[in-house]
Write an enzyme that holds these catalytic residues in place. Structure first.
Site, PDB file in Angstrom:
ATOM      1  N   GLU A  46       0.216   3.676   1.794  1.00 56.19           N
ATOM      2  CA  GLU A  46       0.263   4.150   3.182  1.00 56.19           C
ATOM      3  C   GLU A  46       1.635   3.894   3.817  1.00 56.19           C
ATOM      4  O   GLU A  46       1.951   4.480   4.845  1.00 56.19           O
ATOM      5  CB  GLU A  46      -0.826   3.478   4.015  1.00 56.19           C
ATOM      6  CG  GLU A  46      -2.242   3.940   3.702  1.00 56.19           C
ATOM      7  CD  GLU A  46      -2.557   5.328   4.258  1.00 56.19           C
ATOM      8  OE1 GLU A  46      -1.974   5.702   5.289  1.00 56.19           O
ATOM      9  OE2 GLU A  46      -3.401   6.026   3.663  1.00 56.19           O
ATOM     10  N   TYR A  63      -2.350   0.415  10.521  1.00 56.89           N
ATOM     11  CA  TYR A  63      -2.495  -0.280   9.237  1.00 56.89           C
ATOM     12  C   TYR A  63      -1.204  -0.196   8.436  1.00 56.89           C
ATOM     13  O   TYR A  63      -0.698  -1.202   7.922  1.00 56.89           O
ATOM     14  CB  TYR A  63      -3.646   0.330   8.444  1.00 56.89           C
ATOM     15  CG  TYR A  63      -3.708  -0.112   7.001  1.00 56.89           C
ATOM     16  CD1 TYR A  63      -4.189  -1.376   6.664  1.00 56.89           C
ATOM     17  CD2 TYR A  63      -3.292   0.728   5.973  1.00 56.89           C
ATOM     18  CE1 TYR A  63      -4.235  -1.791   5.336  1.00 56.89           C
ATOM     19  CE2 TYR A  63      -3.345   0.324   4.653  1.00 56.89           C
ATOM     20  CZ  TYR A  63      -3.814  -0.929   4.342  1.00 56.89           C
ATOM     21  OH  TYR A  63      -3.860  -1.340   3.021  1.00 56.89           O
ATOM     22  N   LYS A  65       1.278  -3.278   7.331  1.00 56.85           N
ATOM     23  CA  LYS A  65       1.632  -3.517   5.939  1.00 56.85           C
ATOM     24  C   LYS A  65       3.144  -3.443   5.721  1.00 56.85           C
ATOM     25  O   LYS A  65       3.689  -4.101   4.827  1.00 56.85           O
ATOM     26  CB  LYS A  65       0.922  -2.507   5.037  1.00 56.85           C
ATOM     27  CG  LYS A  65      -0.541  -2.813   4.769  1.00 56.85           C
ATOM     28  CD  LYS A  65      -0.711  -4.045   3.886  1.00 56.85           C
ATOM     29  CE  LYS A  65      -2.148  -4.224   3.431  1.00 56.85           C
ATOM     30  NZ  LYS A  65      -2.324  -5.421   2.572  1.00 56.85           N
ATOM     31  N   THR A  91       0.809  -1.216   0.000  1.00 54.91           N
ATOM     32  CA  THR A  91       0.000   0.000   0.000  1.00 54.91           C
ATOM     33  C   THR A  91       0.844   1.268   0.000  1.00 54.91           C
ATOM     34  O   THR A  91       1.960   1.285   0.550  1.00 54.91           O
ATOM     35  CB  THR A  91      -0.911   0.026   1.248  1.00 54.91           C
ATOM     36  OG1 THR A  91      -1.554   1.298   1.364  1.00 54.91           O
ATOM     37  CG2 THR A  91      -0.097  -0.192   2.521  1.00 54.91           C
TER      38      THR A  91
END
Length: 354
Positions: A132, A155, A159, A130
């Site tokens: 992010e 999150y 990840k 991701t």
């Protein structure tokens, strides 16, 4: 040898598009679904109702947090490709359930990789990573495979673990394992609590008289939004290469949440007039003066990711991947789908009725 794909997260947005894509390519597709008292298969119900079901498309009850599940399914299905898309994928919610997010989004990847290492044979592995990971630091944009990571949520941190354990297994056990660092990818199938779908769904409800206004958090946050249907091809292409690698998939452009709101209302012939700044910012219908958008601090994240803008040059060059749907087309697609679902007619008919 026949192509057999195992997809975790098959009931999600990406999983449903990927299942369609692989079935069209002649794959046998196996998907994992978690047991719920209420079935959550609406995104793949059309596949379940098709001739593919139980001939080329098979569902298995499982949970990626249960290593025994992963070992059993990898051993029984004997996939040639595994796509790990399952996760607790909502960034804001990850602050409320950080431990579960670490388990479901981070450690679960290890459990699946270990199952493949022990029982998977010559199997290729795709890990859904991701944007992010980058944390949205403005000085790093546009972000590419070489940009340092700086996750700003449970999150993102989970990840990050998944990313590096995938690299570690690739280098330690010579596994064909890839990370796809996908920037924001949306569609009419996007979850209703993600900001893009929240916007289009709220606007449709406002038009239907079911909601008064749209409330959002950080209107200045910038994102690189693409169409999920384009991105699943990139996932597949990564596993068709001679050597494994990690790739960014993005649109190479960025837009604010405010711009998405403006584009969505524009599909209905409504122009938004903005007044105020920060928590006092409000959006009005420029024609009628009706309040349509406001800011609610409740939707701010504890740590904001301000600026995501991807550079997918490597994927374009090495994979031959390209996106087909632009920003305006994506907004139009999502807005029209929610209008039809909520109001019973699309954007063009709405404008004709005005």
């Amino acid at each position: 040898m026949k192509n057999v794909a195992l997809i975790t997260g098959v009931t999600g947005q990406d999983g449903s598009y990927l299942a369609e894509f692989l079935l069209e390519k002649g794959y046998e597709v196996h998907g994992l679904v978690r047991r719920h008292s209420i079935e959550a298969t609406d995104r793949i119900d059309h596949i379940i109702a098709s001739p593919y079901n139980n001939t080329k498309f098979f569902l298995h009850y499982a949970d990626t947090t249960d290593s025994s599940n992963m070992i059993r399914l990898v051993a029984e299905v004997k996939p040639t490709e595994v796509y790990n898309l399952a996760a607790q994928s909502h960034v804001g919610i990850s602050f409320e359930v950080p431990e579960y997010t670490a388990d479901a989004t981070g450690v679960s990847t290890l459990k699946l990789l270990e199952a493949i290492r022990l029982f998977g044979g010559p199997c290729r592995f795709y890990q859904a990573s991701t944007s992010e990971l980058f944390g949205g630091l403005p000085e790093t944009a546009p972000q590419s495979e070489k940009t340092p990571f700086y996750p700003k949520s449970p999150y993102g941190v989970a990840k990050l673990y998944s990313y590096w354990i995938t690299v570690n297994y690739r280098e330690s056990y010579n596994m064909f394992a890839c990370n796809g660092i996908l920037f924001n990818h949306e569609s009419p199938r996007r979850g209703e609590n993600f900001v893009t779908r929240k916007i289009t769904l709220a606007i449709a409800n406002i038009m239907a008289g079911k909601q008064e206004k749209l409330s959002l958090g950080n209107m200045n946050a910038k994102r690189d939004w693409g169409f999920a249907g384009d991105y699943v091809e990139g996932m597949w292409l990564m596993l068709q290469q001679d050597k494994p690698g990690d790739y960014v998939l993005a649109t190479n452009e960025t837009h604010t949440v405010r711009e998405f709101v403006e584009a969505a209302f524009k599909e209905l012939g409504i122009t938004i007039r903005w007044e105020g700044t920060g928590v006092d910012e409000k959006g009005y219908d420029s024609e009628t003066g009706r309040l349509l958008v406001d800011v609610n601090p409740m939707f701010y994240r504890p740590a904001e990711v301000e600026f995501l803008w991807g550079d997918c040059t490597k994927a374009e060059t090495e994979l031959g991947w390209e996106r087909r749907v632009g920003f305006e087309g994506l907004v139009a697609m999502m807005m029209d789908a929610d209008m039809k679902a909520i109001c019973g007619y699309g954007c063009e008919e709405y404008k004709n009725r005005k």
